[in-house]
Design a protein around this motif. Structure first.
Motif, PDB file in Angstrom:
ATOM      1  N   ARG A 197       0.842  -1.201   0.000  1.00 45.63           N
ATOM      2  CA  ARG A 197       0.000   0.000   0.000  1.00 45.63           C
ATOM      3  C   ARG A 197       0.869   1.238   0.000  1.00 45.63           C
ATOM      4  O   ARG A 197       1.821   1.332   0.798  1.00 45.63           O
ATOM      5  N   VAL A 237     -19.005   6.953   3.261  1.00 41.75           N
ATOM      6  CA  VAL A 237     -17.820   7.554   2.631  1.00 41.75           C
ATOM      7  C   VAL A 237     -16.559   6.755   2.984  1.00 41.75           C
ATOM      8  O   VAL A 237     -16.492   6.115   4.036  1.00 41.75           O
ATOM      9  N   LYS A 241     -15.607   2.398  -2.479  1.00 42.42           N
ATOM     10  CA  LYS A 241     -16.631   2.135  -3.504  1.00 42.42           C
ATOM     11  C   LYS A 241     -16.052   2.331  -4.911  1.00 42.42           C
ATOM     12  O   LYS A 241     -16.191   1.459  -5.772  1.00 42.42           O
ATOM     13  N   ASP A 291     -21.468   9.706  -8.288  1.00 45.71           N
ATOM     14  CA  ASP A 291     -20.873  10.436  -7.166  1.00 45.71           C
ATOM     15  C   ASP A 291     -20.569  11.867  -7.632  1.00 45.71           C
ATOM     16  O   ASP A 291     -19.597  12.082  -8.370  1.00 45.71           O
ATOM     17  N   THR A 332     -21.830   5.061  -6.359  1.00 44.69           N
ATOM     18  CA  THR A 332     -22.771   5.998  -5.728  1.00 44.69           C
ATOM     19  C   THR A 332     -22.066   6.876  -4.686  1.00 44.69           C
ATOM     20  O   THR A 332     -20.900   6.651  -4.368  1.00 44.69           O
ATOM     21  N   GLY A 358      -6.876  -0.887   3.569  1.00 48.88           N
ATOM     22  CA  GLY A 358      -6.007   0.084   2.900  1.00 48.88           C
ATOM     23  C   GLY A 358      -6.732   1.351   2.486  1.00 48.88           C
ATOM     24  O   GLY A 358      -6.084   2.353   2.166  1.00 48.88           O
ATOM     25  N   ARG A 409     -10.540  16.354  -0.086  1.00 53.09           N
ATOM     26  CA  ARG A 409     -11.605  16.205  -1.082  1.00 53.09           C
ATOM     27  C   ARG A 409     -11.712  17.459  -1.940  1.00 53.09           C
ATOM     28  O   ARG A 409     -11.916  17.381  -3.147  1.00 53.09           O
TER      29      ARG A 409
HETATM   30  P1  ATP Z   1     -16.108   8.307  -1.426  1.00 56.81           P
HETATM   31  O1  ATP Z   1     -16.505   8.445  -0.022  1.00 56.81           O
HETATM   32  O2  ATP Z   1     -15.449   9.528  -1.953  1.00 56.81           O
HETATM   33  O3  ATP Z   1     -17.185   7.831  -2.321  1.00 56.81           O
HETATM   34  P2  ATP Z   1     -14.986   5.678  -1.781  1.00 56.81           P
HETATM   35  O4  ATP Z   1     -15.766   4.886  -0.812  1.00 56.81           O
HETATM   36  O5  ATP Z   1     -15.367   5.581  -3.221  1.00 56.81           O
HETATM   37  O6  ATP Z   1     -14.934   7.182  -1.377  1.00 56.81           O
HETATM   38  P3  ATP Z   1     -12.341   5.155  -2.726  1.00 56.81           P
HETATM   39  O7  ATP Z   1     -12.284   6.432  -3.500  1.00 56.81           O
HETATM   40  O8  ATP Z   1     -12.472   3.908  -3.490  1.00 56.81           O
HETATM   41  O9  ATP Z   1     -13.459   5.259  -1.616  1.00 56.81           O
HETATM   42  O10 ATP Z   1     -11.056   4.991  -1.787  1.00 56.81           O
HETATM   43  C1  ATP Z   1     -10.559   6.045  -0.986  1.00 56.81           C
HETATM   44  C2  ATP Z   1      -9.072   6.204  -1.217  1.00 56.81           C
HETATM   45  O11 ATP Z   1      -8.392   5.044  -0.746  1.00 56.81           O
HETATM   46  C3  ATP Z   1      -8.709   6.338  -2.695  1.00 56.81           C
HETATM   47  O12 ATP Z   1      -7.716   7.340  -2.810  1.00 56.81           O
HETATM   48  C4  ATP Z   1      -8.172   4.975  -3.072  1.00 56.81           C
HETATM   49  O13 ATP Z   1      -7.223   5.060  -4.118  1.00 56.81           O
HETATM   50  C5  ATP Z   1      -7.546   4.531  -1.760  1.00 56.81           C
HETATM   51  N1  ATP Z   1      -7.498   3.056  -1.624  1.00 56.81           N
HETATM   52  C6  ATP Z   1      -8.509   2.183  -1.836  1.00 56.81           C
HETATM   53  N2  ATP Z   1      -8.105   0.917  -1.584  1.00 56.81           N
HETATM   54  C7  ATP Z   1      -6.807   0.994  -1.207  1.00 56.81           C
HETATM   55  C8  ATP Z   1      -5.819   0.032  -0.818  1.00 56.81           C
HETATM   56  N3  ATP Z   1      -6.098  -1.264  -0.752  1.00 56.81           N
HETATM   57  N4  ATP Z   1      -4.591   0.478  -0.501  1.00 56.81           N
HETATM   58  C9  ATP Z   1      -4.298   1.796  -0.552  1.00 56.81           C
HETATM   59  N5  ATP Z   1      -5.177   2.756  -0.897  1.00 56.81           N
HETATM   60  C10 ATP Z   1      -6.419   2.365  -1.225  1.00 56.81           C
END
Ligand code: ATP
Length: 424
Positions: free
Chosen positions: A18, A118, A122, A149, A228, A282, A291
Protein backbone atom coordinates in the motif's frame (compact mmCIF):
# COMPACT_ATOMS: atom_id res chain seq x y z
CA UNK A 1 20.08 10.92 5.68
CA UNK A 2 18.22 10.47 2.42
CA UNK A 3 14.69 9.19 3.00
CA UNK A 4 14.15 8.42 -0.66
CA UNK A 5 15.75 5.21 -1.82
CA UNK A 6 15.26 2.23 -4.08
CA UNK A 7 14.48 -1.07 -2.45
CA UNK A 8 13.30 -4.48 -3.57
CA UNK A 9 10.12 -5.58 -1.88
CA UNK A 10 8.99 -9.19 -2.00
CA UNK A 11 5.27 -9.80 -1.81
CA UNK A 12 3.83 -13.22 -1.17
CA UNK A 13 0.66 -14.46 -2.81
CA UNK A 14 -2.45 -12.45 -1.74
CA UNK A 15 -0.43 -9.62 -0.25
CA UNK A 16 -0.37 -5.99 -1.30
CA UNK A 17 1.98 -3.06 -1.06
CA UNK A 18 0.00 0.00 0.00
CA UNK A 19 1.37 3.33 -1.03
CA UNK A 20 0.30 6.80 0.02
CA UNK A 21 2.13 9.75 -1.52
CA UNK A 22 1.41 12.52 0.96
CA UNK A 23 4.08 15.17 0.76
CA UNK A 24 4.15 18.04 -1.69
CA UNK A 25 6.31 17.35 -4.76
CA UNK A 26 6.90 13.79 -3.62
CA UNK A 27 6.87 10.94 -6.12
CA UNK A 28 6.97 7.17 -5.80
CA UNK A 29 8.09 4.88 -8.62
CA UNK A 30 7.10 1.25 -8.90
CA UNK A 31 8.64 -1.37 -11.14
CA UNK A 32 7.68 -5.03 -11.29
CA UNK A 33 10.83 -7.16 -11.32
CA UNK A 34 9.49 -10.71 -11.09
CA UNK A 35 6.10 -12.37 -10.83
CA UNK A 36 2.76 -10.75 -11.56
CA UNK A 37 0.97 -7.86 -9.89
CA UNK A 38 -1.95 -5.52 -10.42
CA UNK A 39 -3.08 -2.09 -9.33
CA UNK A 40 -6.82 -2.03 -8.60
CA UNK A 41 -7.36 -4.78 -11.14
CA UNK A 42 -5.03 -3.52 -13.90
CA UNK A 43 -2.04 -5.77 -14.54
CA UNK A 44 1.28 -3.97 -14.39
CA UNK A 45 3.95 -4.68 -16.98
CA UNK A 46 7.31 -6.11 -15.97
CA UNK A 47 10.17 -3.64 -16.30
CA UNK A 48 7.97 -0.58 -16.81
CA UNK A 49 8.25 2.29 -14.35
CA UNK A 50 4.99 3.66 -12.92
CA UNK A 51 5.30 7.05 -11.29
CA UNK A 52 2.79 8.26 -8.69
CA UNK A 53 2.72 11.82 -7.44
CA UNK A 54 1.28 13.72 -4.48
CA UNK A 55 -2.19 12.57 -3.48
CA UNK A 56 -1.88 9.06 -4.95
CA UNK A 57 -3.19 6.29 -2.70
CA UNK A 58 -2.81 2.91 -4.30
CA UNK A 59 -2.12 -0.76 -3.66
CA UNK A 60 0.02 -3.14 -5.71
CA UNK A 61 -1.62 -6.52 -5.19
CA UNK A 62 -0.37 -9.94 -6.25
CA UNK A 63 -2.27 -13.22 -6.59
CA UNK A 64 0.89 -15.25 -7.21
CA UNK A 65 3.70 -13.39 -5.40
CA UNK A 66 6.14 -10.90 -6.93
CA UNK A 67 9.15 -8.67 -6.42
CA UNK A 68 8.75 -4.92 -6.79
CA UNK A 69 11.40 -2.25 -7.05
CA UNK A 70 10.11 0.64 -4.98
CA UNK A 71 11.69 4.07 -5.23
CA UNK A 72 10.43 6.71 -2.84
CA UNK A 73 10.14 7.68 0.80
CA UNK A 74 10.36 4.62 3.02
CA UNK A 75 7.47 5.81 5.14
CA UNK A 76 5.12 6.11 2.18
CA UNK A 77 4.51 2.38 1.89
CA UNK A 78 3.79 -0.77 3.87
CA UNK A 79 2.98 -4.39 3.10
CA UNK A 80 -0.47 -5.73 4.01
CA UNK A 81 -1.14 -9.41 4.44
CA UNK A 82 -4.91 -9.16 4.85
CA UNK A 83 -6.96 -7.91 1.93
CA UNK A 84 -10.57 -8.47 0.81
CA UNK A 85 -9.44 -9.18 -2.78
CA UNK A 86 -10.68 -12.79 -2.69
CA UNK A 87 -14.21 -11.53 -1.90
CA UNK A 88 -13.99 -9.04 -4.75
CA UNK A 89 -12.73 -11.72 -7.16
CA UNK A 90 -15.66 -13.94 -6.15
CA UNK A 91 -18.05 -11.09 -6.94
CA UNK A 92 -16.44 -10.77 -10.34
CA UNK A 93 -16.82 -14.52 -10.93
CA UNK A 94 -20.54 -14.32 -10.06
CA UNK A 95 -21.05 -11.33 -12.37
CA UNK A 96 -19.19 -13.17 -15.12
CA UNK A 97 -21.56 -16.13 -14.75
CA UNK A 98 -24.52 -13.79 -15.10
CA UNK A 99 -22.91 -12.31 -18.23
CA UNK A 100 -22.47 -15.77 -19.72
CA UNK A 101 -26.10 -16.54 -19.00
CA UNK A 102 -27.17 -13.26 -20.59
CA UNK A 103 -25.10 -14.14 -23.65
CA UNK A 104 -26.81 -17.53 -23.96
CA UNK A 105 -30.33 -16.20 -23.38
CA UNK A 106 -29.79 -13.02 -25.40
CA UNK A 107 -30.78 -10.87 -22.41
CA UNK A 108 -29.27 -8.03 -20.41
CA UNK A 109 -26.18 -8.66 -18.29
CA UNK A 110 -25.99 -7.81 -14.57
CA UNK A 111 -26.58 -4.23 -13.43
CA UNK A 112 -24.58 -3.83 -10.22
CA UNK A 113 -24.72 -0.94 -7.80
CA UNK A 114 -22.00 -0.36 -5.21
CA UNK A 115 -23.08 1.41 -2.04
CA UNK A 116 -21.66 2.25 1.36
CA UNK A 117 -20.66 5.19 3.55
CA UNK A 118 -17.82 7.55 2.63
CA UNK A 119 -14.29 6.21 2.33
CA UNK A 120 -14.95 2.49 2.15
CA UNK A 121 -13.50 1.95 -1.31
CA UNK A 122 -16.63 2.14 -3.50
CA UNK A 123 -14.85 3.76 -6.46
CA UNK A 124 -11.95 1.35 -6.07
CA UNK A 125 -14.23 -1.70 -6.14
CA UNK A 126 -15.95 -0.33 -9.28
CA UNK A 127 -12.54 -0.01 -10.91
CA UNK A 128 -11.50 -3.53 -9.90
CA UNK A 129 -14.73 -5.10 -11.20
CA UNK A 130 -14.60 -3.14 -14.46
CA UNK A 131 -10.95 -4.04 -14.99
CA UNK A 132 -11.59 -7.72 -14.33
CA UNK A 133 -14.50 -7.65 -16.79
CA UNK A 134 -12.47 -6.15 -19.65
CA UNK A 135 -9.53 -8.40 -18.86
CA UNK A 136 -11.69 -11.41 -19.81
CA UNK A 137 -9.77 -11.39 -23.11
CA UNK A 138 -11.73 -13.73 -25.37
CA UNK A 139 -15.12 -12.62 -24.06
CA UNK A 140 -14.97 -9.07 -25.43
CA UNK A 141 -16.65 -7.54 -22.41
CA UNK A 142 -17.68 -3.88 -22.67
CA UNK A 143 -19.23 -2.99 -19.30
CA UNK A 144 -20.75 0.43 -18.77
CA UNK A 145 -19.44 2.41 -15.85
CA UNK A 146 -21.98 4.79 -14.33
CA UNK A 147 -20.62 7.26 -11.81
CA UNK A 148 -23.29 8.99 -9.73
CA UNK A 149 -20.87 10.44 -7.17
CA UNK A 150 -21.23 14.19 -7.71
CA UNK A 151 -18.43 15.02 -5.27
CA UNK A 152 -15.64 12.61 -6.12
CA UNK A 153 -16.75 11.10 -9.41
CA UNK A 154 -14.24 10.07 -12.00
CA UNK A 155 -15.97 10.51 -15.35
CA UNK A 156 -16.18 14.27 -15.67
CA UNK A 157 -15.78 17.37 -13.50
CA UNK A 158 -17.36 17.54 -10.03
CA UNK A 159 -21.07 18.42 -10.01
CA UNK A 160 -21.94 15.97 -12.78
CA UNK A 161 -23.09 12.39 -13.20
CA UNK A 162 -22.11 10.29 -16.17
CA UNK A 163 -21.61 7.02 -17.95
CA UNK A 164 -18.79 5.54 -19.94
CA UNK A 165 -18.33 2.33 -21.90
CA UNK A 166 -15.16 0.65 -20.68
CA UNK A 167 -13.15 -1.06 -23.41
CA UNK A 168 -9.76 -1.57 -21.80
CA UNK A 169 -8.32 -1.69 -18.29
CA UNK A 170 -7.69 1.59 -16.48
CA UNK A 171 -4.19 3.06 -16.60
CA UNK A 172 -2.57 2.34 -13.21
CA UNK A 173 -1.59 6.00 -12.91
CA UNK A 174 -4.42 7.83 -14.66
CA UNK A 175 -7.54 5.67 -14.41
CA UNK A 176 -9.96 4.88 -17.23
CA UNK A 177 -9.60 6.57 -20.57
CA UNK A 178 -12.52 8.99 -20.72
CA UNK A 179 -13.46 9.45 -24.34
CA UNK A 180 -16.95 10.52 -25.32
CA UNK A 181 -18.59 10.08 -21.93
CA UNK A 182 -22.29 10.71 -21.45
CA UNK A 183 -22.52 13.53 -18.92
CA UNK A 184 -25.40 15.32 -17.18
CA UNK A 185 -25.01 18.57 -15.33
CA UNK A 186 -26.21 18.66 -11.72
CA UNK A 187 -24.24 21.69 -10.62
CA UNK A 188 -23.56 20.90 -6.95
CA UNK A 189 -21.06 18.68 -5.19
CA UNK A 190 -23.53 17.28 -2.69
CA UNK A 191 -26.78 15.42 -3.32
CA UNK A 192 -28.47 17.25 -0.41
CA UNK A 193 -28.50 20.48 -2.40
CA UNK A 194 -31.19 19.44 -4.87
CA UNK A 195 -32.41 15.83 -4.52
CA UNK A 196 -35.34 16.42 -6.91
CA UNK A 197 -32.98 17.42 -9.70
CA UNK A 198 -30.58 14.61 -8.82
CA UNK A 199 -33.31 11.97 -9.05
CA UNK A 200 -34.54 13.40 -12.32
CA UNK A 201 -31.04 13.22 -13.82
CA UNK A 202 -30.52 9.68 -12.54
CA UNK A 203 -33.75 8.55 -14.22
CA UNK A 204 -32.73 10.20 -17.47
CA UNK A 205 -29.23 8.72 -17.40
CA UNK A 206 -30.72 5.28 -16.69
CA UNK A 207 -32.98 5.59 -19.74
CA UNK A 208 -30.16 6.62 -22.03
CA UNK A 209 -27.84 3.91 -20.72
CA UNK A 210 -30.55 1.35 -21.35
CA UNK A 211 -30.99 2.59 -24.93
CA UNK A 212 -27.25 2.42 -25.54
CA UNK A 213 -27.11 -1.12 -24.20
CA UNK A 214 -29.90 -2.17 -26.48
CA UNK A 215 -27.93 -0.83 -29.41
CA UNK A 216 -24.69 -2.64 -28.48
CA UNK A 217 -24.82 -6.37 -27.80
CA UNK A 218 -21.43 -6.56 -26.08
CA UNK A 219 -22.35 -3.73 -23.70
CA UNK A 220 -25.77 -5.25 -23.09
CA UNK A 221 -24.34 -8.61 -22.09
CA UNK A 222 -21.54 -7.07 -19.99
CA UNK A 223 -23.95 -5.05 -17.84
CA UNK A 224 -23.38 -1.96 -15.74
CA UNK A 225 -21.32 -1.08 -12.66
CA UNK A 226 -22.72 1.90 -10.75
CA UNK A 227 -20.75 3.98 -8.26
CA UNK A 228 -22.77 6.00 -5.73
CA UNK A 229 -22.25 8.75 -3.13
CA UNK A 230 -21.51 7.96 0.51
CA UNK A 231 -24.73 9.49 1.89
CA UNK A 232 -26.67 6.42 3.00
CA UNK A 233 -29.01 7.73 5.72
CA UNK A 234 -32.50 9.29 5.55
CA UNK A 235 -32.95 11.05 2.21
CA UNK A 236 -29.63 9.62 1.05
CA UNK A 237 -31.09 6.14 1.47
CA UNK A 238 -34.19 7.15 -0.49
CA UNK A 239 -31.95 8.34 -3.29
CA UNK A 240 -30.14 4.97 -3.32
CA UNK A 241 -33.45 3.12 -3.64
CA UNK A 242 -34.43 5.46 -6.45
CA UNK A 243 -31.17 4.65 -8.27
CA UNK A 244 -31.82 0.94 -7.81
CA UNK A 245 -35.27 1.33 -9.31
CA UNK A 246 -34.26 3.62 -12.16
CA UNK A 247 -31.44 1.34 -13.32
CA UNK A 248 -33.39 -1.82 -12.47
CA UNK A 249 -30.37 -3.18 -10.64
CA UNK A 250 -29.86 -6.91 -10.23
CA UNK A 251 -27.04 -6.85 -7.68
CA UNK A 252 -26.21 -4.44 -4.85
CA UNK A 253 -22.80 -4.69 -3.24
CA UNK A 254 -22.81 -3.04 0.19
CA UNK A 255 -19.40 -2.12 1.51
CA UNK A 256 -18.89 -2.22 5.25
CA UNK A 257 -22.29 -1.10 6.54
CA UNK A 258 -24.55 -3.74 8.06
CA UNK A 259 -27.37 -1.31 8.74
CA UNK A 260 -27.56 -0.36 5.08
CA UNK A 261 -27.29 -4.02 4.06
CA UNK A 262 -30.24 -4.98 6.30
CA UNK A 263 -32.34 -2.07 5.11
CA UNK A 264 -31.74 -2.95 1.47
CA UNK A 265 -32.48 -6.64 2.04
CA UNK A 266 -35.76 -5.53 3.66
CA UNK A 267 -36.76 -3.00 1.00
CA UNK A 268 -35.51 -4.43 -2.30
CA UNK A 269 -37.60 -6.88 -4.31
CA UNK A 270 -36.47 -10.46 -3.78
CA UNK A 271 -34.88 -10.79 -7.26
CA UNK A 272 -32.29 -8.14 -6.30
CA UNK A 273 -29.25 -9.82 -4.80
CA UNK A 274 -27.86 -7.76 -1.92
CA UNK A 275 -24.36 -8.72 -0.76
CA UNK A 276 -22.39 -7.36 2.19
CA UNK A 277 -18.66 -7.03 1.56
CA UNK A 278 -15.79 -6.04 3.84
CA UNK A 279 -13.84 -2.88 3.11
CA UNK A 280 -10.13 -2.97 2.58
CA UNK A 281 -7.95 -1.87 5.50
CA UNK A 282 -6.01 0.08 2.90
CA UNK A 283 -8.78 2.53 2.04
CA UNK A 284 -7.58 5.88 3.18
CA UNK A 285 -9.89 8.34 4.91
CA UNK A 286 -9.83 11.63 3.11
CA UNK A 287 -10.43 14.80 5.10
CA UNK A 288 -12.57 17.62 3.70
CA UNK A 289 -9.52 19.59 2.61
CA UNK A 290 -8.23 16.63 0.60
CA UNK A 291 -11.60 16.21 -1.08
CA UNK A 292 -11.64 19.88 -2.05
CA UNK A 293 -8.15 19.61 -3.49
CA UNK A 294 -9.09 16.45 -5.34
CA UNK A 295 -12.09 18.23 -6.88
CA UNK A 296 -9.88 21.12 -7.92
CA UNK A 297 -7.41 18.63 -9.39
CA UNK A 298 -10.15 17.07 -11.50
CA UNK A 299 -11.16 20.41 -12.99
CA UNK A 300 -7.52 21.29 -13.65
CA UNK A 301 -7.10 17.93 -15.35
CA UNK A 302 -10.18 18.61 -17.47
CA UNK A 303 -8.63 21.79 -18.86
CA UNK A 304 -4.88 21.09 -18.68
CA UNK A 305 -4.69 17.28 -18.94
CA UNK A 306 -2.05 15.21 -17.18
CA UNK A 307 1.74 15.17 -17.30
CA UNK A 308 1.70 12.34 -19.80
CA UNK A 309 -1.13 13.83 -21.85
CA UNK A 310 -1.08 17.62 -21.43
CA UNK A 311 -3.89 19.73 -22.92
CA UNK A 312 -3.71 23.34 -24.01
CA UNK A 313 -6.94 25.22 -23.34
CA UNK A 314 -7.82 28.57 -24.93
CA UNK A 315 -8.59 31.83 -23.19
CA UNK A 316 -10.65 34.52 -24.92
CA UNK A 317 -13.18 37.29 -24.32
CA UNK A 318 -16.84 37.06 -25.21
CA UNK A 319 -19.54 39.72 -25.04
CA UNK A 320 -22.28 39.23 -22.46
CA UNK A 321 -24.75 39.24 -25.32
CA UNK A 322 -23.06 36.22 -26.91
CA UNK A 323 -23.78 33.90 -23.98
CA UNK A 324 -27.09 32.44 -22.90
CA UNK A 325 -26.48 31.58 -19.24
CA UNK A 326 -29.00 29.69 -17.13
CA UNK A 327 -29.14 27.88 -13.83
CA UNK A 328 -31.28 24.99 -12.73
CA UNK A 329 -33.40 25.65 -9.66
CA UNK A 330 -35.13 28.88 -8.68
CA UNK A 331 -35.21 29.96 -5.02
CA UNK A 332 -38.09 28.12 -3.37
CA UNK A 333 -41.08 30.23 -2.41
CA UNK A 334 -43.23 29.49 0.63
CA UNK A 335 -46.19 27.27 -0.30
CA UNK A 336 -48.63 30.11 0.33
CA UNK A 337 -47.03 32.13 -2.47
CA UNK A 338 -47.15 29.31 -5.03
CA UNK A 339 -49.44 29.59 -8.00
CA UNK A 340 -52.26 27.03 -7.86
CA UNK A 341 -51.10 23.55 -8.88
CA UNK A 342 -47.37 24.34 -8.51
CA UNK A 343 -45.39 22.49 -5.85
CA UNK A 344 -42.27 23.85 -4.16
CA UNK A 345 -40.22 21.02 -5.73
CA UNK A 346 -41.15 22.18 -9.22
CA UNK A 347 -38.99 25.23 -8.58
CA UNK A 348 -35.99 23.04 -7.91
CA UNK A 349 -36.02 21.79 -11.48
CA UNK A 350 -36.84 25.06 -13.20
CA UNK A 351 -34.41 26.52 -15.72
CA UNK A 352 -33.83 30.19 -14.89
CA UNK A 353 -31.94 32.81 -16.88
CA UNK A 354 -28.86 34.31 -15.14
CA UNK A 355 -27.63 37.85 -15.78
CA UNK A 356 -23.85 38.18 -16.10
CA UNK A 357 -22.31 39.67 -12.95
CA UNK A 358 -19.06 39.45 -10.98
CA UNK A 359 -20.64 36.70 -8.88
CA UNK A 360 -20.07 34.34 -11.83
CA UNK A 361 -16.31 34.75 -11.54
CA UNK A 362 -14.43 31.39 -11.49
CA UNK A 363 -17.61 29.37 -11.95
CA UNK A 364 -17.77 26.49 -14.38
CA UNK A 365 -20.40 26.58 -17.08
CA UNK A 366 -21.65 23.37 -18.64
CA UNK A 367 -22.27 23.57 -22.39
CA UNK A 368 -25.57 21.86 -23.02
CA UNK A 369 -26.44 20.09 -26.24
CA UNK A 370 -29.68 22.10 -25.98
CA UNK A 371 -29.54 25.32 -27.97
CA UNK A 372 -32.41 27.16 -26.33
CA UNK A 373 -34.13 27.22 -22.95
CA UNK A 374 -37.34 26.13 -24.66
CA UNK A 375 -35.82 22.69 -25.14
CA UNK A 376 -35.74 20.15 -22.32
CA UNK A 377 -32.45 21.47 -20.94
CA UNK A 378 -32.38 19.30 -17.81
CA UNK A 379 -32.87 16.07 -19.73
CA UNK A 380 -30.19 16.98 -22.27
CA UNK A 381 -26.60 15.88 -21.76
CA UNK A 382 -23.67 18.26 -21.87
CA UNK A 383 -20.86 18.54 -24.41
CA UNK A 384 -18.20 20.01 -22.13
CA UNK A 385 -17.31 22.83 -19.78
CA UNK A 386 -15.79 26.29 -19.76
CA UNK A 387 -14.71 28.46 -16.84
CA UNK A 388 -15.30 32.19 -16.36
CA UNK A 389 -11.92 33.64 -15.43
CA UNK A 390 -12.84 37.34 -15.57
CA UNK A 391 -15.98 39.49 -15.67
CA UNK A 392 -15.63 43.04 -17.00
CA UNK A 393 -18.83 44.94 -16.25
CA UNK A 394 -17.59 48.13 -17.97
CA UNK A 395 -16.82 46.44 -21.26
CA UNK A 396 -19.68 43.96 -20.79
CA UNK A 397 -17.35 41.04 -21.53
CA UNK A 398 -16.22 37.84 -19.84
CA UNK A 399 -12.96 35.98 -20.21
CA UNK A 400 -13.52 32.30 -20.82
CA UNK A 401 -11.18 29.36 -20.35
CA UNK A 402 -12.22 26.75 -22.89
CA UNK A 403 -10.88 23.44 -24.22
CA UNK A 404 -11.95 24.58 -27.71
CA UNK A 405 -10.92 27.79 -29.51
CA UNK A 406 -13.35 30.64 -30.22
CA UNK A 407 -16.21 30.81 -31.12
CA UNK A 408 -18.27 29.22 -28.38
CA UNK A 409 -21.09 27.04 -29.64
CA UNK A 410 -24.58 28.47 -29.87
CA UNK A 411 -25.78 26.61 -26.81
CA UNK A 412 -27.38 26.92 -23.41
CA UNK A 413 -24.70 27.42 -20.73
CA UNK A 414 -25.56 26.09 -17.27
CA UNK A 415 -23.87 27.62 -14.22
CA UNK A 416 -22.27 25.22 -11.79
CA UNK A 417 -21.67 25.83 -8.11
CA UNK A 418 -18.19 24.43 -8.77
CA UNK A 419 -15.46 27.07 -8.95
CA UNK A 420 -11.96 26.83 -10.35
CA UNK A 421 -9.12 29.30 -9.83
CA UNK A 422 -7.01 29.14 -12.95
CA UNK A 423 -3.46 29.59 -11.68
CA UNK A 424 -1.69 28.80 -14.96
P1 ATP B 1 -16.11 8.31 -1.43
O1 ATP B 1 -16.51 8.45 -0.02
O2 ATP B 1 -15.45 9.53 -1.95
O3 ATP B 1 -17.19 7.83 -2.32
P2 ATP B 1 -14.99 5.68 -1.78
O4 ATP B 1 -15.77 4.89 -0.81
O5 ATP B 1 -15.37 5.58 -3.22
O6 ATP B 1 -14.93 7.18 -1.38
P3 ATP B 1 -12.34 5.16 -2.73
O7 ATP B 1 -12.28 6.43 -3.50
O8 ATP B 1 -12.47 3.91 -3.49
O9 ATP B 1 -13.46 5.26 -1.62
O10 ATP B 1 -11.06 4.99 -1.79
C1 ATP B 1 -10.56 6.05 -0.99
C2 ATP B 1 -9.07 6.20 -1.22
O11 ATP B 1 -8.39 5.04 -0.75
C3 ATP B 1 -8.71 6.34 -2.69
O12 ATP B 1 -7.72 7.34 -2.81
C4 ATP B 1 -8.17 4.98 -3.07
O13 ATP B 1 -7.22 5.06 -4.12
C5 ATP B 1 -7.55 4.53 -1.76
N1 ATP B 1 -7.50 3.06 -1.62
C6 ATP B 1 -8.51 2.18 -1.84
N2 ATP B 1 -8.10 0.92 -1.58
C7 ATP B 1 -6.81 0.99 -1.21
C8 ATP B 1 -5.82 0.03 -0.82
N3 ATP B 1 -6.10 -1.26 -0.75
N4 ATP B 1 -4.59 0.48 -0.50
C9 ATP B 1 -4.30 1.80 -0.55
N5 ATP B 1 -5.18 2.76 -0.90
C10 ATP B 1 -6.42 2.36 -1.23
Amino acid sequence: MSVEESQEINLEADQELRIEVENKNETVTIELKTGMAEIFGTEIVKGRKYVFSTGAKIAVFTWQGCTIIYTGRKNSCYTAKETPMMFYLNCHACLEQLRQKAEQDNTRGPVTMIVGPVDVGKSTLCRILLNYAVRMGGQGRRPIFVDLDVGQGSISVPGTIGALMVERPASPTEGFSVQAPLVYQYGHVSMQKNPSLYNMLVSRLAEVVQDRMQANKKANVSGVIINTCGWTKDSGYKILTHIAQAFEVDVILVLDQERLFNELVRDMPSFVKVVLLPKSGGVVERPKSYRMEARDGRVRQYFYGTTSLPLHPHSFDVKFSELKIYKIGAPALPDSCMPVGVKAEDYLTKVVSVQPSPSLLNHLLAISFATSAEEDVIQTNVAGFVCITNVDMDRQTMTILSPQPKPLPDAVFLVSEVQFMDSH
